[in-house]
Write an enzyme that holds these catalytic residues in place. Structure first.
Site, PDB file in Angstrom:
ATOM      1  N   ILE A 142      42.505  34.586  60.479  1.00 46.81           N
ATOM      2  CA  ILE A 142      42.726  33.130  60.531  1.00 46.81           C
ATOM      3  C   ILE A 142      43.379  32.753  61.862  1.00 46.81           C
ATOM      4  O   ILE A 142      43.063  31.721  62.459  1.00 46.81           O
ATOM      5  CB  ILE A 142      43.572  32.668  59.322  1.00 46.81           C
ATOM      6  CG1 ILE A 142      42.898  33.123  58.023  1.00 46.81           C
ATOM      7  CG2 ILE A 142      43.736  31.153  59.321  1.00 46.81           C
ATOM      8  CD1 ILE A 142      43.747  32.958  56.783  1.00 46.81           C
ATOM      9  N   ARG A 178      36.835  30.145  42.274  1.00 45.96           N
ATOM     10  CA  ARG A 178      37.775  30.000  43.397  1.00 45.96           C
ATOM     11  C   ARG A 178      37.331  28.839  44.267  1.00 45.96           C
ATOM     12  O   ARG A 178      36.168  28.414  44.219  1.00 45.96           O
ATOM     13  CB  ARG A 178      37.765  31.263  44.279  1.00 45.96           C
ATOM     14  CG  ARG A 178      38.231  32.536  43.612  1.00 45.96           C
ATOM     15  CD  ARG A 178      39.744  32.530  43.417  1.00 45.96           C
ATOM     16  NE  ARG A 178      40.213  33.796  42.867  1.00 45.96           N
ATOM     17  CZ  ARG A 178      40.207  34.085  41.561  1.00 45.96           C
ATOM     18  NH1 ARG A 178      39.749  33.221  40.667  1.00 45.96           N
ATOM     19  NH2 ARG A 178      40.672  35.255  41.148  1.00 45.96           N
ATOM     20  N   SER A 226      50.031  30.587  50.634  1.00 49.07           N
ATOM     21  CA  SER A 226      48.843  30.904  49.833  1.00 49.07           C
ATOM     22  C   SER A 226      48.908  30.204  48.494  1.00 49.07           C
ATOM     23  O   SER A 226      50.001  29.984  47.937  1.00 49.07           O
ATOM     24  CB  SER A 226      48.808  32.420  49.620  1.00 49.07           C
ATOM     25  OG  SER A 226      47.900  32.751  48.604  1.00 49.07           O
ATOM     26  N   LYS A 228      55.236  35.459  49.827  1.00 44.30           N
ATOM     27  CA  LYS A 228      54.850  34.080  50.201  1.00 44.30           C
ATOM     28  C   LYS A 228      55.795  33.078  49.541  1.00 44.30           C
ATOM     29  O   LYS A 228      56.246  32.132  50.170  1.00 44.30           O
ATOM     30  CB  LYS A 228      53.397  33.797  49.806  1.00 44.30           C
ATOM     31  CG  LYS A 228      52.374  34.587  50.614  1.00 44.30           C
ATOM     32  CD  LYS A 228      52.392  34.191  52.085  1.00 44.30           C
ATOM     33  CE  LYS A 228      51.524  35.056  52.955  1.00 44.30           C
ATOM     34  NZ  LYS A 228      51.751  34.876  54.399  1.00 44.30           N
ATOM     35  N   TYR A 276      53.085  41.018  47.377  1.00 45.32           N
ATOM     36  CA  TYR A 276      52.535  40.170  48.442  1.00 45.32           C
ATOM     37  C   TYR A 276      52.763  38.694  48.102  1.00 45.32           C
ATOM     38  O   TYR A 276      53.267  37.917  48.920  1.00 45.32           O
ATOM     39  CB  TYR A 276      51.030  40.445  48.614  1.00 45.32           C
ATOM     40  CG  TYR A 276      50.303  39.308  49.284  1.00 45.32           C
ATOM     41  CD1 TYR A 276      50.434  39.102  50.654  1.00 45.32           C
ATOM     42  CD2 TYR A 276      49.533  38.407  48.543  1.00 45.32           C
ATOM     43  CE1 TYR A 276      49.801  38.024  51.257  1.00 45.32           C
ATOM     44  CE2 TYR A 276      48.907  37.334  49.137  1.00 45.32           C
ATOM     45  CZ  TYR A 276      49.035  37.147  50.492  1.00 45.32           C
ATOM     46  OH  TYR A 276      48.429  36.077  51.086  1.00 45.32           O
ATOM     47  N   SER A 289      44.618  44.234  63.623  1.00 47.78           N
ATOM     48  CA  SER A 289      43.673  43.399  64.395  1.00 47.78           C
ATOM     49  C   SER A 289      43.257  44.180  65.634  1.00 47.78           C
ATOM     50  O   SER A 289      43.834  45.227  65.934  1.00 47.78           O
ATOM     51  CB  SER A 289      44.324  42.072  64.779  1.00 47.78           C
ATOM     52  OG  SER A 289      45.514  42.298  65.496  1.00 47.78           O
ATOM     53  N   ASP A 315      43.407  39.436  37.991  1.00 49.76           N
ATOM     54  CA  ASP A 315      42.599  38.317  38.492  1.00 49.76           C
ATOM     55  C   ASP A 315      42.907  37.026  37.736  1.00 49.76           C
ATOM     56  O   ASP A 315      43.114  37.033  36.522  1.00 49.76           O
ATOM     57  CB  ASP A 315      41.098  38.622  38.339  1.00 49.76           C
ATOM     58  CG  ASP A 315      40.454  38.955  39.662  1.00 49.76           C
ATOM     59  OD1 ASP A 315      41.044  38.625  40.705  1.00 49.76           O
ATOM     60  OD2 ASP A 315      39.351  39.551  39.651  1.00 49.76           O
TER      61      ASP A 315
HETATM   62  N1  UFG Z   1      35.329  39.771  43.193  1.00 42.29           N
HETATM   63  C1  UFG Z   1      34.297  40.499  42.630  1.00 42.29           C
HETATM   64  N2  UFG Z   1      33.933  41.674  43.218  1.00 42.29           N
HETATM   65  C2  UFG Z   1      34.520  42.133  44.353  1.00 42.29           C
HETATM   66  C3  UFG Z   1      35.561  41.378  44.937  1.00 42.29           C
HETATM   67  C4  UFG Z   1      35.949  40.211  44.316  1.00 42.29           C
HETATM   68  O1  UFG Z   1      33.745  40.103  41.599  1.00 42.29           O
HETATM   69  O2  UFG Z   1      34.147  43.212  44.817  1.00 42.29           O
HETATM   70  C5  UFG Z   1      35.729  38.514  42.572  1.00 42.29           C
HETATM   71  C6  UFG Z   1      37.168  38.523  42.081  1.00 42.29           C
HETATM   72  O3  UFG Z   1      37.251  39.070  40.803  1.00 42.29           O
HETATM   73  C7  UFG Z   1      37.502  37.039  42.150  1.00 42.29           C
HETATM   74  C8  UFG Z   1      36.668  36.521  43.310  1.00 42.29           C
HETATM   75  O4  UFG Z   1      35.663  37.485  43.543  1.00 42.29           O
HETATM   76  O5  UFG Z   1      37.067  36.422  40.988  1.00 42.29           O
HETATM   77  C9  UFG Z   1      37.466  36.343  44.579  1.00 42.29           C
HETATM   78  O6  UFG Z   1      38.168  37.548  44.856  1.00 42.29           O
HETATM   79  P1  UFG Z   1      38.897  37.817  46.221  1.00 42.29           P
HETATM   80  O7  UFG Z   1      39.512  39.181  46.137  1.00 42.29           O
HETATM   81  O8  UFG Z   1      37.992  37.528  47.356  1.00 42.29           O
HETATM   82  O9  UFG Z   1      40.020  36.677  46.265  1.00 42.29           O
HETATM   83  P2  UFG Z   1      41.263  36.413  45.288  1.00 42.29           P
HETATM   84  O10 UFG Z   1      41.152  34.973  44.900  1.00 42.29           O
HETATM   85  O11 UFG Z   1      41.364  37.367  44.197  1.00 42.29           O
HETATM   86  O12 UFG Z   1      42.494  36.674  46.262  1.00 42.29           O
HETATM   87  C10 UFG Z   1      42.713  35.817  47.329  1.00 42.29           C
HETATM   88  C11 UFG Z   1      43.383  36.548  48.480  1.00 42.29           C
HETATM   89  C12 UFG Z   1      44.756  36.959  48.141  1.00 42.29           C
HETATM   90  C13 UFG Z   1      45.528  35.808  47.581  1.00 42.29           C
HETATM   91  C14 UFG Z   1      44.777  35.148  46.472  1.00 42.29           C
HETATM   92  C15 UFG Z   1      45.446  33.881  46.023  1.00 42.29           C
HETATM   93  O13 UFG Z   1      42.645  37.692  48.824  1.00 42.29           O
HETATM   94  O14 UFG Z   1      45.391  37.380  49.320  1.00 42.29           O
HETATM   95  O15 UFG Z   1      43.495  34.752  46.908  1.00 42.29           O
HETATM   96  O16 UFG Z   1      44.922  33.442  44.820  1.00 42.29           O
HETATM   97  F1  UFG Z   1      46.724  36.220  47.110  1.00 42.29           F
END
Ligand code: UFG
Length: 342
Positions: free
Chosen positions: A13, A232, A125, A154, A150, A37, A298
């Site tokens: 970001i 999301r 976040s 925040k 984590y 990075s 989740d």
């Molecule tokens: N998902 C899958 N398969 C994968 C990866 C993710 O189905 O291989 C799903 C997850 O279950 C979730 C969605 O995709 O439903 C989004 O998952 P992410 O891991 O991309 O994002 P998150 O919302 O779980 O987490 C993000 C940030 C975190 C932060 C959080 C705040 O990565 O740093 O949002 O809600 F804390």
């Protein structure tokens, strides 16, 4: 010269924000220790904007060093990104997260006091809300106990900034609570560079489409959502970067001190299956995926009420989910072609 200190400015970001700062006429000073990075990102920012950002290589948690390194600049604002961000790792190594994420924020606040810089934008976040009871999530939604160290860092950093503000009414601070940043710069010169196996959905999708991962597992389809998969609020990283530019401009122009917390999201929720289907459609690729077990911790659904940021920063998302997923794929192909060492 409007110098803006950008800690973690070589990160995902951070680098997009430096590009938009330069485009808006600011001079970013990047502070980065390159712990998560790559140095070539600095050249890429120059390639996109035609202007090389100033780089101070080091750890922003090291206050004496930071104070010394920034002495010769009159810095108008600081955007503090530098932090560790892997949720899973934070549960295994909590002290590392507390030390780095809290330590760097304390160091930045001390630096603001000694340098006279009054304006702070903090990278927060939506994780501070946990699973909200009411959707969409407004800034008044209660903070829930953090799901991970984590997330706790925040929440704690927001509290630290608020307490500090109460003691020093000279400062102006905004904490931006990001929802799910995805995508990459449309030039495909900068983007996300996940270390190892990605945890996040979109990098996992692009790596699967590129053949780096065999298949994507959708973590559960038995949630209480229309298609059973989690929801999301996915925001294009360039839109998120522009929100930082608006935030720093707002603070610089504001006479009164303040501390405030602002959601940065599109206001729209999309399910995992919607993201997969959209990725396939806009990019004309077939994704190998299967439905698997739920991932522990989740959240079922979360998306922003974006009306406050629309009003206070006159900011709204300009880019669609389709554009974000096209840009993410273009970036993944660029990574493959140039064979970066990731
Ligand atoms: N998902 C899958 N398969 C994968 C990866 C993710 O189905 O291989 C799903 C997850 O279950 C979730 C969605 O995709 O439903 C989004 O998952 P992410 O891991 O991309 O994002 P998150 O919302 O779980 O987490 C993000 C940030 C975190 C932060 C959080 C705040 O990565 O740093 O949002 O809600 F804390």
């Amino acid at each position: 010269m409007n110098y803006i200190l950008v800690t973690g400015g070589a990160g995902y970001i951070g680098s997009h924000t430096c590009v938009e700062l330069i485009e808006a006429g600011f001079n970013p000073i990047i502070v980065d220790n390159f712990s998560n990075s790559e140095k070539f990102v600095i050249d890429r920012i120059e390639e996109i904007t035609g202007k090389k950002p100033i780089l101070l290589e080091g750890d922003c948690g090291n206050n004496p060093w930071l104070t010394d390194a920034t002495k010769k600049y009159k810095i108008d604002g600081c955007i503090h990104f530098a932090a560790f961000k892997a949720v899973g790792e934070s549960t295994k190594e909590p002290l590392k997260y507390f030390e780095n994420n809290i330590g760097s924020t304390l160091s930045i606040l001390k630096w603001m006091k000694t340098s006279g810089c009054k304006n702070l934008v903090f990278s927060s976040s939506c994780t501070v809300y946990g699973q909200p009871d009411i959707l969409p999530v407004t800034e008044q939604s209660p903070k829930k106990p953090a799901e991970s160290p984590y997330g706790r860092t925040k929440q704690m950093c927001e509290d630290i900034i608020e307490d500090y503000y109460k003691s020093d009414k000279n400062i102006k601070a905004l904490a931006l609570r990001y929802f799910n940043p995805i995508g990459a710069h449309p030039s495909a010169l900068i983007g996300e560079l996940p270390l190892g196996v990605p945890n996040n959905l979109v990098p996992f999708i692009t790596q699967t489409a590129a053949g780096i991962r065999e298949k994507l597992t959708v973590f559960g389809n038995d949630y209480d959502t229309p298609d059973g998969t989690c929801i999301r609020d996915y925001i294009h990283v360039v839109d998120l970067a522009l929100a930082h530019v608006s935030a720093i401009q707002f603070l610089i122009n504001k006479d009164e001190s303040l501390v405030d917390f602002i959601n940065v999201g599109t206001g729209v929720g999309n399910s995992v299956l919607e993201v997969i289907n959209t990725f396939e459609q806009v990019n004309g690729v077939q994704l190998n995926y299967e439905i698997g077990e739920r991932r522990s911790g989740d959240i079922e659904k979360v998306y922003a009420d974006a009306s406050y940021i629309n009003k206070i920063l006159c900011w709204a998302t300009r880019k669609s989910l389709e554009q974000a997923l096209e840009d993410a794929w273009r970036w993944q192909k660029a990574i493959n072609k140039r064979a970066y060492k990731i």
